[in-house]
Write a protein that holds these residues in place. Structure first.
Motif, short mmCIF file in Angstrom:
data_model
loop_
_atom_site.label_atom_id
_atom_site.label_comp_id
_atom_site.label_asym_id
_atom_site.label_seq_id
_atom_site.Cartn_x
_atom_site.Cartn_y
_atom_site.Cartn_z
N PHE A 28 0.95 -1.37 -0.02
CA PHE A 28 -0.35 -0.12 0.32
C PHE A 28 0.60 1.14 -0.18
CE2 PHE A 28 -2.74 -3.20 1.56
CZ PHE A 28 -3.73 -3.43 0.88
N GLY A 29 -0.30 2.23 -0.33
CA GLY A 29 1.01 3.68 -0.29
C GLY A 29 1.18 4.53 -2.11
N GLN A 30 1.16 3.27 -2.38
CA GLN A 30 1.32 3.32 -3.73
C GLN A 30 0.10 4.39 -5.16
OE1 GLN A 30 1.54 0.01 -6.66
NE2 GLN A 30 1.22 -1.38 -5.09
N TYR A 31 1.54 5.42 -5.88
CA TYR A 31 0.53 6.84 -6.32
C TYR A 31 -0.08 5.94 -7.56
CZ TYR A 31 -0.48 10.92 -8.96
OH TYR A 31 -1.39 12.01 -9.07
N LEU A 32 -1.98 6.25 -7.48
CA LEU A 32 -2.24 5.68 -8.55
C LEU A 32 -2.70 6.62 -9.45
CD1 LEU A 32 -4.97 3.51 -7.27
CD2 LEU A 32 -2.41 2.46 -7.76
N GLY A 33 -2.67 7.74 -9.18
CA GLY A 33 -2.77 9.32 -10.48
C GLY A 33 -3.77 10.14 -9.68
N GLN A 34 -3.92 10.57 -11.22
CA GLN A 34 -5.70 11.89 -10.73
C GLN A 34 -6.53 11.49 -10.98
OE1 GLN A 34 -4.33 15.88 -11.30
NE2 GLN A 34 -2.04 15.88 -10.66
N TYR A 35 -7.65 12.02 -9.56
CA TYR A 35 -8.68 11.70 -10.35
C TYR A 35 -9.69 12.90 -10.70
CZ TYR A 35 -13.17 9.62 -9.69
OH TYR A 35 -14.93 9.18 -9.69
N SER A 36 -10.49 12.92 -11.65
CA SER A 36 -11.35 14.23 -11.73
C SER A 36 -12.05 15.04 -10.18
CB SER A 36 -12.15 14.07 -12.99
OG SER A 36 -13.33 12.79 -12.64
N GLY A 37 -12.58 14.53 -9.56
CA GLY A 37 -13.13 14.22 -7.83
C GLY A 37 -11.53 15.35 -7.24
N ASN A 38 -12.34 15.91 -6.29
CA ASN A 38 -11.95 16.98 -5.36
C ASN A 38 -11.86 16.20 -4.12
OD1 ASN A 38 -10.82 19.12 -4.25
ND2 ASN A 38 -12.24 20.35 -4.45
N SER B 185 -4.98 2.45 6.15
CA SER B 185 -3.38 2.90 6.02
C SER B 185 -2.91 2.61 4.73
CB SER B 185 -2.95 1.38 6.75
OG SER B 185 -1.50 1.60 6.81
N TRP B 186 -1.67 4.13 4.05
CA TRP B 186 -1.18 3.85 3.11
C TRP B 186 -0.14 3.63 3.33
CZ3 TRP B 186 -4.80 7.12 5.02
CH2 TRP B 186 -3.79 8.48 6.16
N GLY B 187 0.38 2.95 5.00
CA GLY B 187 1.86 2.93 4.98
C GLY B 187 2.91 1.66 4.17
N PRO C 72 -8.01 15.55 -5.76
CA PRO C 72 -7.76 14.51 -7.30
C PRO C 72 -6.60 13.16 -6.98
CG PRO C 72 -6.73 16.55 -7.11
CD PRO C 72 -7.04 16.74 -6.03
N PHE C 73 -5.81 13.58 -5.67
CA PHE C 73 -4.73 12.87 -5.81
C PHE C 73 -5.12 11.47 -5.17
CE2 PHE C 73 -2.83 17.25 -5.93
CZ PHE C 73 -1.74 17.10 -7.09
N VAL C 74 -4.77 10.44 -5.61
CA VAL C 74 -5.59 9.26 -5.34
C VAL C 74 -4.00 7.59 -5.19
CG1 VAL C 74 -7.03 6.99 -6.08
CG2 VAL C 74 -6.95 9.06 -7.10
N TYR C 75 -4.90 8.01 -3.93
CA TYR C 75 -3.14 6.21 -2.91
C TYR C 75 -4.16 4.87 -3.25
CZ TYR C 75 0.52 9.67 -3.17
OH TYR C 75 1.40 10.61 -2.96
N ILE D 99 -6.27 -6.40 8.06
CA ILE D 99 -6.68 -6.33 6.70
C ILE D 99 -7.55 -7.07 5.60
CG2 ILE D 99 -5.61 -5.63 3.91
CD1 ILE D 99 -2.95 -5.79 5.56
N ASP D 100 -9.40 -5.88 5.39
CA ASP D 100 -10.00 -6.77 4.49
C ASP D 100 -10.56 -6.26 2.67
OD1 ASP D 100 -11.46 -7.86 6.60
OD2 ASP D 100 -11.47 -5.98 7.24
N GLY D 101 -9.86 -5.31 2.07
CA GLY D 101 -8.89 -5.25 1.09
C GLY D 101 -8.31 -4.00 0.94
N PHE D 102 -8.70 -3.38 0.00
CA PHE D 102 -8.03 -2.12 0.14
C PHE D 102 -9.17 -0.79 -0.81
CE2 PHE D 102 -7.22 -4.36 -4.61
CZ PHE D 102 -8.02 -3.57 -5.70
N TYR D 103 -8.23 0.08 -0.52
CA TYR D 103 -9.46 1.39 -1.06
C TYR D 103 -8.90 2.44 -1.97
CZ TYR D 103 -12.57 5.89 0.30
OH TYR D 103 -14.09 6.80 0.60
N TYR D 104 -9.75 3.21 -2.68
CA TYR D 104 -9.09 4.77 -3.81
C TYR D 104 -9.15 4.92 -2.48
CZ TYR D 104 -9.04 0.73 -7.83
OH TYR D 104 -8.75 -0.52 -8.41
N GLY D 105 -8.29 6.04 -2.20
CA GLY D 105 -8.16 6.77 -1.41
C GLY D 105 -7.51 8.41 -1.88
N GLN D 106 -8.81 9.28 -1.89
CA GLN D 106 -8.14 10.33 -2.22
C GLN D 106 -7.60 11.62 -1.33
OE1 GLN D 106 -12.57 11.01 -4.04
NE2 GLN D 106 -11.74 12.27 -5.32
N PHE D 107 -6.47 11.70 -1.38
CA PHE D 107 -5.44 13.20 -0.95
C PHE D 107 -6.13 14.40 -1.17
CE2 PHE D 107 -4.50 8.98 -0.02
CZ PHE D 107 -3.50 8.98 1.32
#
Length: 338
Positions: A244-254, A270-272, A256-259, A304-312
Motif C-alpha cells: 500500500f501507499g502506491q500513488y495511482l494518479g489523479q482523479y477528476s474529483g476533489n 492505512s497507506w503505510g 484529485p490525488f489517488v493512493y 486488512i479486508d481489502g483496499f481503498y482508492y483513497g483521495q488525498f
C-alpha cells in the motif's frame, strides 16, 4: 681452607671448559625452507635442507610419500577423503642428528558456488562451479522440467518454460560426507484474470498481470474497476502481496490525488508502505490460477479486508494527507485466471 679453595677453582675451570666445547659444536643438518601445507586435494611440495653428511628421509604415513634429490625432498600428498584434517611427520636423519618436519593437510571440502535460483517463466540455464575429491551426486531432481549436466568442474542446470502457475524443486547434492540442498523456483503468474469481491461472489472487472524489469515485481492493470490505474504486486516466498501507499494518479474529483490504501470494514485506512494484502498462489481443478487475498498481520492492531482508492489533498512527499474520502472500497478479493 686451602683445600676448599682448590676444589672450587677446579669446578670453575671445568665449567668454563664445558661451555667452550658446547659453543664449538656445529649442526651438520639444517632445514632451510618448507612447502608442506596442503588443501584437501593434495599435490606436491618440497623441503629444502643443508647437510655436510649423508641424510636419509622417511615419512610417517602412506598418504605422504617422499623422495630425495640432493638437498631437496619432494612431497607427494594424496587427496584427503575425510572431513578431518591430518598431519604426517617427515624425518631427516644423519649418523649424528635427526630433525622432523610436519606435513599438514586440510580435511575434505566441497568447494562450490551453488545457490537457490528463481527461474523465469521462460525457463533458462544456470551455471555453477564445483570441486570435490568425490563424485558429485544430484538427488530428487524433477526431470519433468529440470535437467542437470556436469563437465569437469562446471555444472549446468536447465529449466523448461512454465506455461502457468508455480513450481519448486528442492535438489539434494552429495559428495562424500558432504551434502547440501538448493531450491529452484519457477513462477508464471502473468496473464488475464477475472476479478471478484466478497470472497468470489461478485465480479468487478478484470485485470492483467505483466512482468517488469524488477525481479519478483509485477504490474497489475485493472479494467472495469472503480479506478482503472495500474499498480505493482510482489511475489515473495510463494505468496503475492499488494503493497500500500502506491500513488495511482489523479482523479477528476476533489481532492484529485489517488493512493492505494489498506482498508478494514470499520472504515479505517492505512497507506503505510510496510502494510500489504497477501494471497497464496494455487491452481484449481481446472488448472486455473486462483489468488485469494487475506490479511497477513502487517497492519498492526487492524485487520486488512481489502483496499481503498483513497483521495488525498496532495502528493505524500509534499505533505499530502487523506480526508477520509475516496472512490471505492474493494474487499475480500479473489482473482481467477482466464
Amino acid at each position: 681452607m686451602k683445600n676448599i679453595c682448590i676444589l672450587f677453582m677446579g669446578i670453575f675451570l671445568l665449567c668454563i671448559t664445558g661451555c667452550s666445547e658446547d659453543q664449538n659444536i656445529t649442526r651438520q643438518l639444517k632445514v632451510t625452507e618448507t612447502h608442506a601445507d596442503f588443501d584437501c586435494f593434495g599435490g606436491t611440495g618440497t623441503i629444502q635442507f643443508k647437510s655436510s653428511v649423508p641424510v636419509t628421509v622417511s615419512s610417517s604415513d602412506e598418504w605422504c610419500k617422499v623422495s630425495q634429490t640432493g638437498e631437496t625432498i619432494t612431497l607427494e600428498v594424496a587427496p584427503n577423503l575425510k572431513i578431518n584434517s591430518r598431519t604426517a611427520i617427515v624425518c631427516l636423519k644423519s649418523t649424528t642428528e635427526e630433525t622432523i618436519v610436519p606435513v599438514s593437510q586440510l580435511g575434505d571440502i566441497l568447494y562450490n558456488d551453488f545457490s537457490n535460483v528463481n527461474v523465469s517463466a521462460a525457463g533458462g540455464e544456470t551455471t555453477f562451479h564445483v570441486k570435490s575429491n568425490h563424485e558429485i551426486i544430484f538427488e530428487n531432481v524433477d526431470t519433468s522440467w529440470i535437467t542437470i549436466t556436469q563437465e569437469g568442474e562446471t555444472v549446468t542446470v536447465k529449466a523448461a518454460p512454465l506455461p502457468k502457475g508455480v513450481r519448486e524443486n528442492v535438489i539434494r547434492i552429495k559428495a562424500g560426507e558432504h551434502q547440501m540442498e538448493i531450491v529452484f523456483k519457477q513462477v508464471n503468474i502473468t496473464g488475464p484474470y477475472n476479478c471478484f469481491i466478497n470472497g468470489g461472489k461478485t465480479a468487478y472487472g478484470t485485470c492483467t498481470i505483466e512482468t517488469t524489469q524488477e525481479e519478483d515485481v509485477y504490474r497489475v492493470t485493472p479494467k472495469g474497476s472503480s479506478f482503472d490505474a495500474p499498480y505493482k504486486i510482489l511475489y515473495r516466498n510463494g505468496k503475492l502481496s499488494i503493497p500500500f501507499g502506491q500513488y495511482l494518479g489523479q482523479y477528476s474529483g476533489n481532492p484529485p490525488f489517488v493512493y492505494l490504501c489498506a482498508y478494514d470494514k470499520k472504515g479505517r485506512l492505512s497507506w503505510g508502505a510496510e502494510v500489504s494484502y497477501e494471497a497464496d498462489f494455487t491452481l484449481d481443478e481446472n488448472n486455473r490460477a486462483v489468488l485469494t487475498f487475506k490479511d497477513n498481520g502487517s497492519w498492526s492492531g487492524q485487520h486488512i479486508d481489502g483496499f481503498y482508492y483513497g483521495q488525498f489533498n496532495n502528493l505524500l512527499e509534499k505533505g499530502g494527507t487523506t480526508t477520509g474520502a475516496g472512490i471505492a472500497a474493494i474487499v475480500d478479493l479473489v482473482w481467477i485466471s482466464q
